[in-house]
Design an enzyme around this catalytic site. Structure first.
Site, PDB file in Angstrom:
ATOM      1  N   SER A   1      -8.789 -39.668   9.588  1.00  0.00           N
ATOM      2  CA  SER A   1      -7.696 -40.173  10.424  1.00  0.00           C
ATOM      3  C   SER A   1      -8.169 -40.649  11.789  1.00  0.00           C
ATOM      4  O   SER A   1      -7.479 -41.426  12.448  1.00  0.00           O
ATOM      5  CB  SER A   1      -6.612 -39.103  10.601  1.00  0.00           C
ATOM      6  OG  SER A   1      -7.093 -38.013  11.366  1.00  0.00           O
TER       7      SER A   1
ATOM      8  N   LYS B   1      -6.216 -35.489  17.138  1.00  0.00           N
ATOM      9  CA  LYS B   1      -5.541 -36.766  17.351  1.00  0.00           C
ATOM     10  C   LYS B   1      -5.643 -37.155  18.826  1.00  0.00           C
ATOM     11  O   LYS B   1      -6.022 -36.353  19.678  1.00  0.00           O
ATOM     12  CB  LYS B   1      -4.058 -36.687  16.962  1.00  0.00           C
ATOM     13  CG  LYS B   1      -3.784 -36.438  15.491  1.00  0.00           C
ATOM     14  CD  LYS B   1      -4.138 -37.629  14.630  1.00  0.00           C
ATOM     15  CE  LYS B   1      -3.766 -37.404  13.169  1.00  0.00           C
ATOM     16  NZ  LYS B   1      -4.651 -36.413  12.517  1.00  0.00           N
TER      17      LYS B   1
END
Length: 224
Positions: free
Chosen positions: A142, A179
């Site tokens: 990701s 993230k």
């Protein structure tokens, strides 16, 4: 600054910028960011210097990602030696950092709980601008476009605070994720660096905590 006689002055500037950006943000710069910072006319000029650095063995380029730049272990060691001075002797902080490697994190458990520690690694003191508290094994793709891919070891400084745009380790409910943080007046968003993954919007009342801040990235070949 790393003094490498194999590099031109411009290549040295690019290499220094990469290292400083990784130390500050935990991720390498994009070609566009290199061009803007060093006054190149285009990202293509930055790419030419990156290709030259890769040919000379200073960096590794990972295809398919705008931030796919990695410093080789010997480059990192040279940077560390330059920071430590010509001898490194008498430096009270010269002992290596001993960092726990965190694997999978069980739901609801503290990240640094003993059952999460797979092993410990000795990492050269001063490898990063800020001392990390642990290494977190990255799982998944990701964050690919930030140069962080599956199997990498993310160096993390334990903290509950972070600024917009920084790469964080966050706990959302029972899950722990890496993230990029984006806060507005009304929302908190966790941004992936891969268009195949969705933005995570933290819902009001949803359990959310910042567990740490990315301060660097290493691979097993970079470890002592």
């Amino acid at each position: 600054m790393l003094d490498n006689p194999k590099l031109t002055a411009r290549q040295q500037q690019v290499l220094d910028l990469i290292q400083n950006t990784m130390a500050r943000t935990g991720a390498p710069p994009t070609r566009a960011e290199i061009a803007a910072e060093l006054g190149f006319k285009s990202a293509n000029a930055a790419e030419e210097h990156l290709q030259a650095l890769a040919r000379k063995g200073a960096i590794e380029l990972v295809s398919g990602t705008s931030r796919g730049i990695r410093l080789h272990s010997e480059t990192l060691r040279s940077i560390h030696a330059a920071r430590s001075g010509p001898s490194g002797a008498g430096n009270p902080g010269s002992s290596p950092w001993v960092l726990p490697l965190i694997g999978r994190v069980a739901a609801g458990s503290p990240i640094l709980a003993q059952e999460h520690v797979e092993q410990t690694y000795s990492v050269e003191n001063g490898l990063f601008q800020h001392k990390p508290d642990y290494l977190l094994k990255v799982r998944g793709m990701s964050m690919r476009d930030a140069g962080i891919i599956d199997g990498d070891l993310l160096a993390v400084q334990a903290t509950r605070e972070a600024r917009n745009g920084q790469i964080i380790v966050a706990r959302l409910g029972d899950d722990v994720t890496v993230k990029r943080l984006r806060r507005t007046a009304s929302t908190i968003e966790l941004l992936p660096e891969n268009p195949d993954y969705p933005v995570i919007v933290v819902q009001p009342g949803e359990p959310f905590e910042i567990e740490g801040l990315a301060v660097g990235l290493i691979r097993n070949t970079m470890l002592m």
